[in-house]
Design a protein around this motif. Sequence first.
Motif, PDB file in Angstrom:
ATOM      1  N   LEU A 228       4.083  10.043  -6.064  1.00 22.39           N
ATOM      2  CA  LEU A 228       3.398   9.755  -4.801  1.00 22.39           C
ATOM      3  C   LEU A 228       2.338  10.814  -4.494  1.00 22.39           C
ATOM      4  N   ARG A 229       2.643  12.082  -4.810  1.00 23.10           N
ATOM      5  CA  ARG A 229       1.647  13.132  -4.587  1.00 23.10           C
ATOM      6  C   ARG A 229       0.405  12.910  -5.449  1.00 23.10           C
ATOM      7  N   LEU A 230       0.615  12.461  -6.684  1.00 25.66           N
ATOM      8  CA  LEU A 230      -0.533  12.153  -7.543  1.00 25.66           C
ATOM      9  C   LEU A 230      -1.373  11.029  -6.953  1.00 25.66           C
ATOM     10  N   LEU A 231      -0.706  10.014  -6.391  1.00 22.94           N
ATOM     11  CA  LEU A 231      -1.431   8.890  -5.793  1.00 22.94           C
ATOM     12  C   LEU A 231      -2.195   9.335  -4.544  1.00 22.94           C
ATOM     13  N   PHE A 232      -1.582  10.196  -3.732  1.00 26.55           N
ATOM     14  CA  PHE A 232      -2.277  10.715  -2.547  1.00 26.55           C
ATOM     15  C   PHE A 232      -3.487  11.567  -2.967  1.00 26.55           C
ATOM     16  N   GLU A 233      -3.291  12.397  -3.993  1.00 25.16           N
ATOM     17  CA  GLU A 233      -4.383  13.238  -4.474  1.00 25.16           C
ATOM     18  C   GLU A 233      -5.523  12.393  -5.032  1.00 25.16           C
TER      19      GLU A 233
ATOM     20  N   LYS B 211      -7.732  11.025  -2.291  1.00 25.46           N
ATOM     21  CA  LYS B 211      -8.698  12.004  -1.789  1.00 25.46           C
ATOM     22  C   LYS B 211      -9.860  12.187  -2.767  1.00 25.46           C
ATOM     23  N   LEU B 212      -9.529  12.230  -4.060  1.00 24.22           N
ATOM     24  CA  LEU B 212     -10.564  12.439  -5.071  1.00 24.22           C
ATOM     25  C   LEU B 212     -11.530  11.264  -5.134  1.00 24.22           C
ATOM     26  N   GLN B 213     -11.042  10.057  -4.846  1.00 23.59           N
ATOM     27  CA  GLN B 213     -11.910   8.882  -4.893  1.00 23.59           C
ATOM     28  C   GLN B 213     -13.043   8.980  -3.888  1.00 23.59           C
ATOM     29  N   GLU B 214     -12.797   9.657  -2.759  1.00 23.94           N
ATOM     30  CA  GLU B 214     -13.864   9.842  -1.764  1.00 23.94           C
ATOM     31  C   GLU B 214     -14.989  10.703  -2.340  1.00 23.94           C
ATOM     32  N   ILE B 215     -14.614  11.728  -3.105  1.00 19.44           N
ATOM     33  CA  ILE B 215     -15.623  12.584  -3.745  1.00 19.44           C
ATOM     34  C   ILE B 215     -16.370  11.813  -4.829  1.00 19.44           C
ATOM     35  N   VAL B 216     -15.608  11.020  -5.603  1.00 16.26           N
ATOM     36  CA  VAL B 216     -16.208  10.239  -6.688  1.00 16.26           C
ATOM     37  C   VAL B 216     -17.249   9.272  -6.136  1.00 16.26           C
ATOM     38  N   LEU B 217     -16.948   8.659  -4.987  1.00 16.60           N
ATOM     39  CA  LEU B 217     -17.899   7.712  -4.391  1.00 16.60           C
ATOM     40  C   LEU B 217     -19.199   8.410  -3.982  1.00 16.60           C
ATOM     41  N   LEU B 218     -19.097   9.699  -3.630  1.00 17.31           N
ATOM     42  CA  LEU B 218     -20.288  10.420  -3.175  1.00 17.31           C
ATOM     43  C   LEU B 218     -21.110  10.986  -4.329  1.00 17.31           C
TER      44      LEU B 218
ATOM     45  N   GLN C 127      -8.494  17.383 -12.472  1.00 20.10           N
ATOM     46  CA  GLN C 127      -8.593  16.356 -11.432  1.00 20.10           C
ATOM     47  C   GLN C 127      -8.980  15.001 -12.022  1.00 20.10           C
ATOM     48  N   ARG C 128      -9.784  15.011 -13.061  1.00 24.58           N
ATOM     49  CA  ARG C 128     -10.117  13.746 -13.734  1.00 24.58           C
ATOM     50  C   ARG C 128      -8.862  13.164 -14.397  1.00 24.58           C
ATOM     51  N   LEU C 129      -7.973  14.046 -14.866  1.00 25.00           N
ATOM     52  CA  LEU C 129      -6.704  13.567 -15.425  1.00 25.00           C
ATOM     53  C   LEU C 129      -5.867  12.868 -14.351  1.00 25.00           C
ATOM     54  N   ILE C 130      -5.883  13.415 -13.141  1.00 24.72           N
ATOM     55  CA  ILE C 130      -5.140  12.774 -12.030  1.00 24.72           C
ATOM     56  C   ILE C 130      -5.655  11.363 -11.805  1.00 24.72           C
TER      57      ILE C 130
ATOM     58  N   ASN D 179       0.842  -1.188   0.000  1.00 30.05           N
ATOM     59  CA  ASN D 179       0.000   0.000   0.000  1.00 30.05           C
ATOM     60  C   ASN D 179       0.881   1.242   0.000  1.00 30.05           C
ATOM     61  N   TRP D 180       0.777   2.036  -1.068  1.00 32.07           N
ATOM     62  CA  TRP D 180       1.651   3.202  -1.230  1.00 32.07           C
ATOM     63  C   TRP D 180       1.282   4.342  -0.299  1.00 32.07           C
ATOM     64  N   LEU D 181       0.111   4.259   0.351  1.00 33.36           N
ATOM     65  CA  LEU D 181      -0.306   5.310   1.276  1.00 33.36           C
ATOM     66  C   LEU D 181       0.229   5.067   2.684  1.00 33.36           C
ATOM     67  N   ASN D 182       0.411   3.816   3.065  1.00 34.02           N
ATOM     68  CA  ASN D 182       0.817   3.481   4.429  1.00 34.02           C
ATOM     69  C   ASN D 182       2.276   3.067   4.544  1.00 34.02           C
TER      70      ASN D 182
END
Length: 590
Positions: A462-467, A470-477, A487-490, A430-433
């Motif tokens: 790594l910054r792109l992966l972290f970003e 975060k964006l995936q949480e918005i996408v789920l909602l 942001q869609r490009l990220i 896991n690249w976040l942990n």
Amino acid sequence: MNKLIGNITMINGPVILGENMTGFKMREMVLVGEKKLIGEVISIDGDKGTVQVYEETEGLKRKEVILSTGKPLSLKLGPGMLGNMFDGIQRPLKKIRDDFGSFIPEGIGLISIDEEKLWDVNFTAKEGDLLKEGEIFATVEETYLITHKLLVPVGIEGKVIKVKENGKYNIEEELVVIEDSFGKKHSLKMYQEWPVRIPRPAKERLPINKLLVTGQRVLDIFFPIAKGGTAAIPGGFGTGKTMTQHQLAKWSDADIIIYIGCGERGNEMTEVLEDFPELIDPKTNRPIMERTVLIANTSNMPVAAREASIYTGITIAEYFRDMGYHVAIMADSTSRWAEALREISGRLEEMPAEEGYPAYLPSRLAQFYERAGYVNSLSNKEGSVTIIGAVSPAGGDFSEPVTENTKRFVNVFLALDKELAYSRHYPAINWLNSYSGYMEMLKNYYEMELNEEVEGLRGKMLRLLFEENKLQEIVLLVGEDVLPDDQRLILEIAKVIKIGFLQQNAFHKEDTYVPLKKQLEMLKTIDLLYERGLKAIKKNIPISKVRNGELYGDIIKMKYTVPNDSLERLEELKNEINDFYNTLELDYSK
């Protein structure tokens, strides 16, 4: 043998209590009962003592004798260890199977390396030479890959007064005689003994600044392990701890691999035994077993010997380090070792700490991991011991004591993720942990090997992966459509990084091992894809046009389609990226 004798007063599984133990010493090796089971004194209180027994204690009775050997639990270090498989106290399992069958009988003694095999010895010392401790006095071609260098034991130095001729000898024959400054003569054989719980000395510790090259992209670029460093691979059941260690054992550029199966299931060690003899070292085209030592103390073997197996492995590693070799230890797993400590502590009725583990668990972990390092040895050669320990937290809970305490003493933490593993994303790191504390130390190494700065590019990915996380949480909602195009490009580039770079196929010829230069060029290709896409979006070109499915697919598949010995295809991909976006921008400018 020392004639000190005690008597068994109580038996409690792997721990026995004895009386009349006056004169015995702490950590002394003893022989227990009529079968002369191997044990170790772990506490003394007056004339009463506690002995940890490394064999099954079934059938022991009170009043049986405990014999002193006068020395601590030690290993025989000499030719015959490479390519061999030992139990937790260095007894050869293949020889035991040949002589006694499929099960290890009690009371066979502390047999270790073959005492009868003849080795071709080439002497480098001659009469009249002054030899100091740790210096090389002869060499033996132990395997095609490894020359075994015979070292003067620690604490011995003086003038050589006798040397045998080059020839074939067994390990028990006297090869060299040294006379010290007091006139005392010391006989040097092909092996030496060393207590497993005492670190072997070195002339000096050197800075850690060289990468342990593994060919695994997520490690070599994102979370590097340094030679002489420490790493932990924690993960729940089925997340790929053993598989990751197998890949490191197969492909890392360590000279020698020590693989410790510490309390793991027997079928996993069987897999190692079946796989390793068939594996070919990519550098020499020879079997990888010629540079490997296997130590197996599986879950059905004595729990006390499991506790010793970690020390057995690290002592063998230090011995080869002193010859000037770079050694990597794979300990699978330190959780089972900690459970052995917990069981023995419980038998001793010690006050438990968190989750029943003994209060001294952190100090034992620290003592193990601090034996890693990059050193200038007594033989004046550079060598290293790199420790990579798997941790098996129940349910993947990283807050449990073994994982938490291991995290305090290692510099690389490779957190395995069950969701990645279950989606067949391997290595499931896991690249976040995860993190590596060696990036700054290895900065000059990357610049020398690749002639480029790696840290900035790695940080950007790594910054792109972290970003993206975060964006995936918005996408789920609310869905992806509400996001702006940059942001869609990220999201799209993060997918390419994860599938095209971080995911690696251990069964594919080109993907199982990737040279460092190719890893960097792959990452630069992805970076170019992102930068050209971002530039196009800033010119108000819609994401539907920026994202070219065929081009993105080619980038993801480059790990399979680009040969490891050629980077021409990557240059072609970069040209394709530039051509596509140049044409796209030109069309929209009209």
